[in-house]
Design a protein around this motif. Structure first.
Motif, mmCIF file in Angstrom:
data_model
loop_
_atom_site.group_PDB
_atom_site.id
_atom_site.type_symbol
_atom_site.label_atom_id
_atom_site.label_comp_id
_atom_site.label_asym_id
_atom_site.label_seq_id
_atom_site.Cartn_x
_atom_site.Cartn_y
_atom_site.Cartn_z
ATOM 1 N N TRP A 42 114.807 -69.071 -51.206
ATOM 2 C CA TRP A 42 113.728 -70.786 -50.680
ATOM 3 C C TRP A 42 112.159 -71.124 -50.638
ATOM 4 O O TRP A 42 111.450 -72.325 -51.631
ATOM 5 N N GLN A 43 111.485 -69.585 -50.575
ATOM 6 C CA GLN A 43 109.998 -69.923 -50.321
ATOM 7 C C GLN A 43 109.214 -69.753 -51.934
ATOM 8 O O GLN A 43 108.342 -70.077 -52.210
ATOM 9 N N ILE A 44 110.006 -69.040 -52.767
ATOM 10 C CA ILE A 44 109.852 -69.236 -54.402
ATOM 11 C C ILE A 44 110.295 -69.920 -54.494
ATOM 12 O O ILE A 44 109.270 -71.057 -55.494
ATOM 13 N N ALA A 45 110.982 -70.739 -54.359
ATOM 14 C CA ALA A 45 111.770 -72.121 -55.251
ATOM 15 C C ALA A 45 110.719 -73.497 -54.725
ATOM 16 O O ALA A 45 110.326 -73.954 -55.832
ATOM 17 N N ALA A 46 109.787 -73.087 -54.116
ATOM 18 C CA ALA A 46 109.001 -73.994 -53.035
ATOM 19 C C ALA A 46 107.290 -74.163 -53.918
ATOM 20 O O ALA A 46 107.154 -75.138 -54.022
ATOM 21 N N CYS A 47 107.135 -72.511 -54.190
ATOM 22 C CA CYS A 47 106.676 -72.137 -54.790
ATOM 23 C C CYS A 47 106.169 -72.325 -56.002
ATOM 24 O O CYS A 47 105.513 -72.896 -56.951
ATOM 25 N N LEU A 48 107.648 -72.104 -56.092
ATOM 26 C CA LEU A 48 107.980 -72.406 -58.283
ATOM 27 C C LEU A 48 107.620 -73.662 -58.406
ATOM 28 O O LEU A 48 106.985 -74.715 -59.910
ATOM 29 N N ALA A 49 107.847 -74.996 -57.327
ATOM 30 C CA ALA A 49 107.884 -76.421 -57.494
ATOM 31 C C ALA A 49 106.808 -76.822 -57.464
ATOM 32 O O ALA A 49 105.743 -77.581 -58.183
ATOM 33 N N SER A 50 105.967 -76.301 -56.951
ATOM 34 C CA SER A 50 104.404 -76.204 -56.525
ATOM 35 C C SER A 50 103.584 -76.325 -57.428
ATOM 36 O O SER A 50 102.394 -77.285 -57.942
ATOM 37 N N ALA A 51 104.057 -75.078 -57.997
ATOM 38 C CA ALA A 51 103.527 -74.274 -59.117
ATOM 39 C C ALA A 51 103.146 -76.075 -60.665
ATOM 40 O O ALA A 51 103.006 -76.236 -61.032
ATOM 41 N N ALA A 52 104.307 -76.470 -60.751
ATOM 42 C CA ALA A 52 105.128 -76.923 -61.426
ATOM 43 C C ALA A 52 103.942 -78.347 -61.129
ATOM 44 O O ALA A 52 103.846 -78.604 -62.479
ATOM 45 N N ALA A 53 104.340 -78.979 -60.101
ATOM 46 C CA ALA A 53 103.565 -79.860 -59.967
ATOM 47 C C ALA A 53 102.034 -80.615 -59.912
ATOM 48 O O ALA A 53 101.288 -81.171 -60.531
ATOM 49 N N ASP A 54 101.381 -78.632 -59.797
ATOM 50 C CA ASP A 54 100.222 -78.758 -60.447
ATOM 51 C C ASP A 54 99.420 -79.121 -61.303
ATOM 52 O O ASP A 54 98.594 -79.574 -61.652
ATOM 53 N N GLN A 55 100.671 -78.009 -62.569
ATOM 54 C CA GLN A 55 100.590 -78.297 -63.249
ATOM 55 C C GLN A 55 100.544 -79.905 -64.268
ATOM 56 O O GLN A 55 99.708 -80.823 -65.423
ATOM 57 N N VAL A 56 102.107 -80.703 -64.021
ATOM 58 C CA VAL A 56 101.520 -81.804 -64.033
ATOM 59 C C VAL A 56 100.352 -82.642 -63.862
ATOM 60 O O VAL A 56 100.818 -83.741 -64.347
ATOM 61 N N GLN A 57 100.362 -82.707 -62.098
ATOM 62 C CA GLN A 57 98.916 -83.752 -62.281
ATOM 63 C C GLN A 57 97.975 -83.355 -62.824
ATOM 64 O O GLN A 57 97.115 -84.271 -63.211
ATOM 65 N N ARG A 58 97.337 -82.164 -63.776
ATOM 66 C CA ARG A 58 96.846 -81.784 -64.255
ATOM 67 C C ARG A 58 97.248 -83.172 -65.524
ATOM 68 O O ARG A 58 96.054 -83.101 -66.303
ATOM 69 N N VAL A 59 98.351 -82.686 -66.343
ATOM 70 C CA VAL A 59 98.350 -83.468 -67.273
ATOM 71 C C VAL A 59 98.397 -84.847 -66.974
ATOM 72 O O VAL A 59 97.757 -85.894 -67.560
ATOM 73 N N ALA A 60 98.423 -86.028 -66.322
ATOM 74 C CA ALA A 60 98.510 -87.141 -65.420
ATOM 75 C C ALA A 60 96.740 -87.158 -65.003
ATOM 76 O O ALA A 60 96.858 -87.922 -65.867
ATOM 77 N N GLU A 61 96.104 -86.107 -64.519
ATOM 78 C CA GLU A 61 94.449 -86.611 -64.615
ATOM 79 C C GLU A 61 94.066 -86.648 -66.441
ATOM 80 O O GLU A 61 93.013 -87.232 -66.375
ATOM 81 N N LEU A 62 94.166 -85.888 -67.157
ATOM 82 C CA LEU A 62 94.258 -85.998 -68.678
ATOM 83 C C LEU A 62 94.606 -87.398 -69.051
ATOM 84 O O LEU A 62 93.970 -86.887 -70.676
ATOM 85 N N SER A 63 95.366 -88.098 -69.043
ATOM 86 C CA SER A 63 95.979 -89.027 -69.578
ATOM 87 C C SER A 63 95.682 -90.221 -69.073
ATOM 88 O O SER A 63 94.594 -90.401 -68.079
#
Length: 111
Positions: A42-63
């Motif tokens: 479950w910790q790994i799942a949390a890390c993966l979701a958080s990492a994906a969120a960081d990347q999507v947030q970066r897309v948002a900042e560039l939009s």
């Protein structure tokens, strides 16, 4: 004029990383349906979701503003999922502690 939803090369790169993390997360969650996940998983799942969120947030900042809000909402939802996975991790660890504690008590009483 480019389409509002067209991604720049940089946005596309961030989104590809997020998609890869999300694919690994989906595979991990499919395993949960079969056998359940440990606290560590479950910790790994949390890390993966958080990492994906960081990347999507970066897309948002560039939009642009209007499209950026959509990406930012997706990032927020991924972070909320990460928080739920953190909670599942803690609950899985508590459940293991309870089972081990009960088993230890039974073994102690039997001795």
């Amino acid at each position: 004029m480019s389409h509002l939803l067209a991604l720049s090369d940089e946005q596309h790169a961030h989104l590809q990383i997020a998609e890869a993390d999300t694919a690994r997360l989906n595979q991990l969650l499919r395993e949960d349906r079969k056998a359940g996940l440990s606290g560590h998983q479950w910790q790994i799942a949390a890390c993966l979701a958080s990492a994906a969120a960081d990347q999507v947030q970066r897309v948002a900042e560039l939009s642009g503003v209007s499209v950026g809000r959509t990406w930012a909402t997706m990032a927020r939802l991924l972070r909320e999922s990460a928080a739920r996975f953190e909670l599942a991790s803690a609950l899985a660890d508590v459940a293991v502690d309870l089972v081990v504690g009960v088993s230890g008590d039974v073994a102690h009483d039997a001795a």
